[in-house]
Design a protein around this motif. Structure first.
Motif, PDB file in Angstrom:
ATOM      1  N   ASP A  49       0.756  -1.120  -0.062  1.00 45.80           N
ATOM      2  CA  ASP A  49       0.042  -0.015   0.113  1.00 45.80           C
ATOM      3  C   ASP A  49       0.733   1.402  -0.201  1.00 45.80           C
ATOM      4  OD1 ASP A  49      -2.240  -1.362  -0.242  1.00 45.80           O
ATOM      5  OD2 ASP A  49      -2.835  -1.113   1.915  1.00 45.80           O
ATOM      6  N   GLY A  50       0.593   2.343  -0.806  1.00 42.80           N
ATOM      7  CA  GLY A  50       1.218   3.354  -0.685  1.00 42.80           C
ATOM      8  C   GLY A  50       2.250   3.581  -1.899  1.00 42.80           C
ATOM      9  N   GLU A  51       2.587   2.458  -2.813  1.00 43.95           N
ATOM     10  CA  GLU A  51       3.608   2.053  -3.698  1.00 43.95           C
ATOM     11  C   GLU A  51       2.831   1.903  -4.829  1.00 43.95           C
ATOM     12  OE1 GLU A  51       6.761   2.802  -2.974  1.00 43.95           O
ATOM     13  OE2 GLU A  51       6.642   2.946  -0.803  1.00 43.95           O
ATOM     14  N   SER A  52       3.586   2.244  -6.041  1.00 39.90           N
ATOM     15  CA  SER A  52       3.200   1.922  -7.310  1.00 39.90           C
ATOM     16  C   SER A  52       4.199   0.744  -7.730  1.00 39.90           C
ATOM     17  CB  SER A  52       3.410   3.303  -8.260  1.00 39.90           C
ATOM     18  OG  SER A  52       4.717   3.484  -8.442  1.00 39.90           O
ATOM     19  N   LYS A  53       5.159   0.236  -7.032  1.00 43.26           N
ATOM     20  CA  LYS A  53       5.861  -0.480  -7.700  1.00 43.26           C
ATOM     21  C   LYS A  53       5.635  -1.993  -6.751  1.00 43.26           C
ATOM     22  CE  LYS A  53       9.447   2.755  -9.311  1.00 43.26           C
ATOM     23  NZ  LYS A  53      10.867   2.946  -9.576  1.00 43.26           N
TER      24      LYS A  53
END
Length: 85
Positions: A49-53
């Motif tokens: 969560d909170g990441e795009s990778k």
């Protein structure tokens, strides 16, 4: 269609004749539609969560950032063990 997921890290400690004590840490996230790295299966598809990778992609760009997702159960255990004595 629901790609929500979590990773659970666990550490258990047990002394002879006593019940085990279990320490856990949950990392919420989602499953990527395709594998984004090639080193480890779970980190190739898990996006915190909170990441795009994925964790694998995070590892490739910043090992320090990747490691920030780990170590929580060890810290909980260490604090508990220090206070136990």
């Amino acid at each position: 269609s629901n790609r929500n997921a979590y990773m659970m890290h666990a550490l258990a400690y047990c002394e002879p004749g006593k019940k085990p004590v279990v320490f856990t840490h949950k990392i919420n996230g989602k499953i990527s539609k395709i594998a984004k790295s090639s080193e480890r299966w779970l980190t190739d598809i898990f996006i915190p969560d909170g990441e795009s990778k994925t964790l694998g992609e995070i590892r490739e760009s910043s090992r320090e950032k990747e490691l920030s997702f780990y170590g929580h159960v060890e810290k909980k255990f260490a604090k508990w063990f220090a206070n136990k004595k």
